[in-house]
Design an enzyme around this catalytic site. Structure first.
Site, short mmCIF file in Angstrom:
data_model
loop_
_atom_site.label_atom_id
_atom_site.label_comp_id
_atom_site.label_asym_id
_atom_site.label_seq_id
_atom_site.Cartn_x
_atom_site.Cartn_y
_atom_site.Cartn_z
N CYS A 115 1.12 -1.13 -0.24
CA CYS A 115 0.20 0.10 0.05
C CYS A 115 1.16 1.14 -0.45
O CYS A 115 0.06 2.45 -0.42
CB CYS A 115 -0.85 0.18 1.29
SG CYS A 115 -2.23 -1.76 1.06
N HIS A 255 -3.93 7.01 2.91
CA HIS A 255 -4.24 6.02 2.37
C HIS A 255 -5.29 5.40 2.86
O HIS A 255 -5.89 5.34 3.89
CB HIS A 255 -3.10 4.63 2.44
CG HIS A 255 -3.25 3.53 2.03
ND1 HIS A 255 -3.65 2.90 1.08
CD2 HIS A 255 -3.48 1.90 2.72
CE1 HIS A 255 -3.78 1.63 0.72
NE2 HIS A 255 -3.75 1.28 1.85
N ASN A 285 -10.12 -0.87 -0.91
CA ASN A 285 -8.43 -0.36 -0.66
C ASN A 285 -7.87 -1.10 -1.84
O ASN A 285 -7.91 -2.40 -2.31
CB ASN A 285 -7.61 -0.60 0.62
CG ASN A 285 -6.69 -0.54 0.77
OD1 ASN A 285 -5.51 -0.29 -0.29
ND2 ASN A 285 -5.73 -1.58 1.95
O1 UT7 Z 1 -3.71 -1.40 3.88
C1 UT7 Z 1 -2.77 -2.00 4.12
C2 UT7 Z 1 -3.16 -1.45 5.45
N1 UT7 Z 1 -4.29 -2.13 5.92
C3 UT7 Z 1 -4.78 -1.65 7.19
O2 UT7 Z 1 -4.39 -0.91 7.63
C4 UT7 Z 1 -5.72 -2.50 7.53
C5 UT7 Z 1 -5.77 -3.13 9.32
N2 UT7 Z 1 -6.59 -3.40 9.04
C6 UT7 Z 1 -8.54 -3.27 8.98
O3 UT7 Z 1 -8.30 -2.45 9.12
C7 UT7 Z 1 -9.19 -4.39 10.49
O4 UT7 Z 1 -8.55 -4.85 11.67
C8 UT7 Z 1 -10.48 -5.23 9.61
C9 UT7 Z 1 -11.29 -3.95 8.91
C10 UT7 Z 1 -9.33 -5.84 8.93
C11 UT7 Z 1 -10.50 -5.71 10.60
O5 UT7 Z 1 -11.39 -4.94 11.80
P1 UT7 Z 1 -10.81 -5.13 13.38
O6 UT7 Z 1 -12.11 -3.87 14.37
O7 UT7 Z 1 -10.09 -5.05 13.93
O8 UT7 Z 1 -11.98 -6.60 13.75
P2 UT7 Z 1 -11.60 -8.17 13.95
O9 UT7 Z 1 -10.48 -8.45 13.26
O10 UT7 Z 1 -11.14 -7.87 15.39
O11 UT7 Z 1 -12.88 -8.94 14.15
C12 UT7 Z 1 -13.58 -8.18 15.33
C13 UT7 Z 1 -14.62 -8.92 15.40
C14 UT7 Z 1 -14.05 -11.09 14.88
O12 UT7 Z 1 -15.51 -12.30 15.97
P3 UT7 Z 1 -15.31 -11.94 17.91
O13 UT7 Z 1 -13.96 -12.96 17.32
O14 UT7 Z 1 -15.28 -10.86 18.14
O15 UT7 Z 1 -16.38 -12.79 17.87
C15 UT7 Z 1 -14.01 -10.98 13.56
O16 UT7 Z 1 -14.36 -12.76 13.80
O17 UT7 Z 1 -15.49 -9.09 13.57
C16 UT7 Z 1 -15.29 -10.55 13.03
N3 UT7 Z 1 -14.97 -10.73 11.60
C17 UT7 Z 1 -16.23 -9.88 10.83
N4 UT7 Z 1 -17.61 -9.68 11.11
C18 UT7 Z 1 -18.65 -9.64 9.96
C19 UT7 Z 1 -14.22 -10.40 10.98
N5 UT7 Z 1 -14.40 -10.29 10.05
C20 UT7 Z 1 -15.51 -9.98 9.81
C21 UT7 Z 1 -16.41 -9.40 8.67
N6 UT7 Z 1 -18.28 -9.24 8.96
N7 UT7 Z 1 -16.39 -9.60 7.24
#
Ligand code: UT7
Length: 331
Positions: A115, A255, A285
């Site tokens: 990115c 970004h 993204n």
């Molecule tokens: O561009 C290059 C650099 N990349 C980035 O900057 C991305 C950085 N990361 C992020 O933007 C975020 O971490 C994500 C958007 C990828 C994920 O958001 P988060 O708030 O960190 O969620 P998480 O991974 O901690 O997941 C929270 C919950 C989990 O469930 P439990 O364990 O709390 O029951 C996941 O299983 O949300 C669940 N989950 C989803 N639920 C519905 C994960 N993906 C999904 C989904 N739909 N697509």
């Protein structure tokens, strides 16, 4: 007199097919509300035409820009293509682009910084201008992320879209253009955001395909923590060392990975949201295309002398910022 590199033209391209949050609800266990709240994404564009690849996205951005500027492709001296989804492992996508647009006098190469690719490519391209080596450098950020996205993995498939953007760099003797740059990498980040197979560490095999190792793997929470800190840090650092206050800055171009990361960066800089370029809701993204796609969309609002900060964070890890003093009025 010091020669600086100035951006003198911008192009952008996104494919017409839309992949919406409701489409994704039918593919994986997710929902529109979760995606909007956690990322800010509503839809993304997908290049779903067989036989079309990243170079086609790039050409879609470049040719209208060259036409608008009245520049013949044979005048381009160097093409730097930032991508992690090149048409092939080799040759470089820059070569394919050169052939497709008719840049018969250009040389070129690809930069793989995820990115941060476009930002790193602008830094690199500006050095060829500042040194006097070249007068017309084409920098393109293009990624067909759908080619390396696992549409059974809800952690990643909701994030990415396809697109391309480009800028033309030319020399200026005025005190404008690329004024300052900060660039960083930290290879320990490879454990958290990576395409594991296909390279020399893990060449393609039945096993790598069966285990879906050719798609993006991300530990979102860890990447989020790094991204939110590093992108804000580096944006603040470039402001400080150039003695720019929030009021001095016309635009922040961040970004587009997550709306929460964008907000945190703007907040750290003390910049009002009205001065932040945001298109994540429309395109998701697009990896190396996010920054130039923003510039493309906002080009008509940019004025000569505007202070603009670009900042990014990407896989690997890579991050950085650029301070640009804008060099032309678009209308
Ligand atoms: O561009 C290059 C650099 N990349 C980035 O900057 C991305 C950085 N990361 C992020 O933007 C975020 O971490 C994500 C958007 C990828 C994920 O958001 P988060 O708030 O960190 O969620 P998480 O991974 O901690 O997941 C929270 C919950 C989990 O469930 P439990 O364990 O709390 O029951 C996941 O299983 O949300 C669940 N989950 C989803 N639920 C519905 C994960 N993906 C999904 C989904 N739909 N697509």
């Amino acid at each position: 007199m010091k020669i600086r590199a100035a951006i003198t033209g911008i192009g952008g391209y996104v494919p017409s097919s839309v992949l919406s949050n409701s489409d994704l609800e039918k593919m994986v266990d997710t929902n529109d509300e979760w995606i909007r709240n956690r990322t800010g994404i509503v839809e993304r564009r997908i290049l779903d035409i067989p036989g079309k690849a990243t170079s086609d996205l790039a050409v879609g951005a470049i040719l209208p820009m060259l036409t608008q500027k009245g520049i013949d492709p044979s005048e381009i001296e160097l093409i730097i293509c930032a991508t992690v989804t090149g048409d092939y492992i080799f040759p470089a996508t820059a070569n394919i682009i050169a052939e497709k647009i008719g840049a018969v006098n250009a040389w070129g190469y690809d930069i793989g910084a995820a990115c941060s690719g476009f930002l790193f490519a602008v830094v690199t391209g500006s050095k060829f201008i500042e040194s006097g080596a070249h007068k017309k450098v084409l920098v393109v950020g293009a990624d067909k992320m759908s080619a390396i996205t696992d549409y059974t993995d809800r952690n990643t498939c909701i994030l990415f879209g396809d697109g391309a953007g480009c800028v033309l760099l030319e020399p200026t003797n005025d005190d404008e253009g690329i004024m300052d740059t900060i660039t960083r990498v930290d290879g320990s980040g490879k454990d958290f955001l990576i395409q594991k197979a296909g390279g020399s560490m893990l060449p393609p095999s039945h096993e790598t395909i069966d285990n879906r190792l050719h798609s993006v793997y991300q530990e979102g929470k860890t990447v989020f923590k790094f991204a939110v800190t590093k992108m804000a840090d580096v944006s603040f650092e470039i402001m400080e060392r150039n003695k720019l206050s929030a009021d001095d800055i016309a635009w922040l171009v961040p970004h587009q990975a997550n709306m929460r990361i964008i907000n945190a960066t703007a907040e750290r800089m003390g910049i009002d949201k009205s001065k932040v370029m945001i298109n994540i809701h429309k395109y998701g993204n697009t990896t190396s295309a996010t920054l130039p796609l923003c510039l493309w969309e906002w080009e008509n609002q940019l004025k000569k002398g505007d202070n603009i900060i670009l900042s990014c964070f990407g896989g690997g890890f890579t991050w950085g910022s650029i301070y640009i003093k804008w060099s032309y009025d678009s209308n």
